[in-house]
Write a protein that holds these residues in place. Structure first.
Motif, short mmCIF file in Angstrom:
data_model
loop_
_atom_site.label_atom_id
_atom_site.label_comp_id
_atom_site.label_asym_id
_atom_site.label_seq_id
_atom_site.Cartn_x
_atom_site.Cartn_y
_atom_site.Cartn_z
N SER A 283 -9.04 6.25 2.58
CA SER A 283 -9.35 6.14 1.16
C SER A 283 -10.81 6.52 0.96
O SER A 283 -11.68 6.09 1.73
CB SER A 283 -9.12 4.71 0.67
N ASP B 39 -12.11 6.10 -2.25
CA ASP B 39 -12.48 5.43 -3.49
C ASP B 39 -12.44 3.91 -3.34
O ASP B 39 -12.06 3.18 -4.25
CB ASP B 39 -11.58 5.88 -4.65
N ILE C 139 0.84 -1.19 0.00
CA ILE C 139 0.00 0.00 0.00
C ILE C 139 0.88 1.24 0.00
O ILE C 139 1.78 1.39 0.83
CB ILE C 139 -0.96 -0.02 1.20
N GLN C 140 0.59 2.10 -0.93
CA GLN C 140 1.31 3.37 -1.08
C GLN C 140 0.34 4.52 -0.83
O GLN C 140 -0.84 4.39 -1.12
CB GLN C 140 1.88 3.49 -2.49
N ARG D 48 -4.12 6.04 7.49
CA ARG D 48 -4.37 6.47 6.12
C ARG D 48 -5.86 6.32 5.85
O ARG D 48 -6.53 5.50 6.49
CB ARG D 48 -3.58 5.62 5.12
N GLU E 234 -8.83 1.94 -3.28
CA GLU E 234 -8.02 1.94 -4.50
C GLU E 234 -6.79 2.82 -4.32
O GLU E 234 -5.69 2.46 -4.73
CB GLU E 234 -8.85 2.44 -5.68
N THR E 235 -6.96 3.99 -3.72
CA THR E 235 -5.84 4.90 -3.45
C THR E 235 -5.94 5.38 -2.01
O THR E 235 -7.03 5.37 -1.40
CB THR E 235 -5.86 6.11 -4.39
N TRP E 236 -4.80 5.83 -1.47
CA TRP E 236 -4.71 6.16 -0.05
C TRP E 236 -4.04 7.51 0.16
O TRP E 236 -3.20 7.94 -0.65
CB TRP E 236 -3.91 5.09 0.69
N THR E 237 -4.41 8.16 1.26
CA THR E 237 -3.74 9.40 1.65
C THR E 237 -2.37 9.10 2.24
O THR E 237 -2.03 7.95 2.54
CB THR E 237 -4.57 10.14 2.71
#
Length: 389
Positions: free
Chosen positions: A162, A164, A119-120, A160, A167-170
């Protein structure tokens, strides 16, 4: 029952026994699973792990064939679109500098998991325990531990989010600044809409012993003001950690915690129990419960019908069996229980959720923290389960 990593083998004379696969290669006694790579082999193995009575299905999600041999402890959430999303921290070992949090998805209606991905964005330091949870407003939270030094007593918690569906992370944001603060259990939503996140403060610099002054506590998130506050700390005889919590009503909450101390055999190791009577703001001193504990994690879940589900190792000195017990009277008794995994080995660090369809999902690790397993069942599989194998 079939335990994680086993398959029912039928003999010509009608006998049945359990076949144990290699945790890396799966079944090899004349069986060729796949030549399409380790991930497909893992998938095919997972499809074989079905409880003989059909009421508990256990799949082997990932093993050491997936890059990063160490896989521990896993958590899972059901996303609003019906997908299941799983996270764990992995690398070459528990204290390895290459440890990262990795996520995988099983899309609604599908039977296979995606390949896990790191996870990025990542924190600057090696990561540990990770908890994923989707809040009622749709935000997916990812809490994880970052280790600053050689032992967990140097860690802090980062968060973190998300928007969405994972799918994407802070960017990771430091949630705690005190050395030794860690997370392992999922949050719950309180009656007033606030979130309650169970955490703990681990002391000592011995990797084989948890200090007696190790304590459990809770972070409360004020949804309206987006602010975290801390409860008091739960002290106990041997120390305690990794609390798992349920709310009985708006005021009364119960948590069970893993005991502290070392891993040597003992006759006085029990899950630690504490209560809150003000909505989780303050907690009683932890006391030994009726449930044995081999210094291993526990999970606790309030089901949609109000029954309570406790998942624990029903042993004082071994991480086997892994047992599910249900209380239908608000924690007074647990007369219905059944082993989810048993026999030689280690079946530990359970994480339980109930999905919208009413099914119970329990994620746990085995094979020395290298295999992630996923058991799915209805509550009826546990009720009256004492008479079942």
């Amino acid at each position: 029952m079939i335990v994680a990593g086993q398959k029912l083998r039928h003999h010509p004379d009608g006998r049945e026994d359990l076949q144990e696969p290699d945790p890396v290669r799966g079944y090899d006694q004349g069986e060729q699973l796949s030549n399409e790579g380790p991930f497909m082999s893992s998938l095919l193995i997972s499809l074989l792990l079905i409880h003989p009575s059909g009421d508990i299905v256990t799949e082997r999600v990932f093993g050491p064939e997936i890059p990063g041999e160490y896989k521990h402890p896993a958590s899972i959430t059901e996303l609003q679109n019906g997908d299941l999303y799983l996270v764990y921290y992995g690398g070459t070992g528990e204290y390895a500098d290459d440890s990262t949090v990795r996520g995988a998805r099983r899309r609604k209606g599908e039977s296979h998991w995606s390949m896990p991905k790191t996870i990025q964005p990542r924190p600057k330091f090696p990561e540990g325990n990770a908890v994923v949870w989707q809040a009622p407003d749709g935000v997916v939270w990812l809490f994880s531990v970052t280790r600053y030094g050689a032992t967990w007593s140097t860690s802090r918690i980062v968060a973190r989010t998300s928007t969405d569906g994972a799918e994407t992370w802070t960017q990771p944001v430091e949630l705690t600044t005190e050395a030794g603060t860690m997370v392992r259990g999922k949050p719950i939503v309180l009656a007033d809409g606030d979130y309650l996140l169970p955490i703990y403060h681990e002391t000592g610099h011995d990797t084989e012993r948890v200090g007696a002054d190790t304590t459990s506590l809770f972070l409360r998130y004020d949804v309206k003001h987006k602010r975290w506050t801390e409860s008091n700390r739960i002290t106990s005889r041997l120390g305690n950690l990794q609390p798992a919590v349920v709310a009985l009503n708006a005021k009364d909450l119960i948590c069970y915690c893993r005991r502290g101390a070392d891993y040597e055999p003992r006759k006085d190791g029990y899950l630690v129990r504490s209560e809150s009577h003000d909505g989780g703001r303050t907690w009683t001193r932890g006391v030994d419960s009726r449930f044995p504990n081999p210094n291993a994690a526990v999970d606790f879940l309030r089901l949609a019908n109000g029954h309570l589900l406790l998942i624990y190792n029903d042993s004082m000195n071994h991480r086997t069996p892994l047992t599910a017990a249900i209380s239908i009277d608000n924690d007074k008794t647990y007369s219905n229980k059944r082993n989810l995994a048993e026999g030689p080995g280690d079946f530990a660090y359970p994480f339980a959720i109930q999905t919208k369809d009413g099914k119970i999902h329990v994620i746990y690790t085995s094979h020395h923290r290298s295999v992630i397993n996923h058991a799915v069942f209805e509550e009826s599989a546990i009720l009256g389960g004492a008479d079942k194998p």
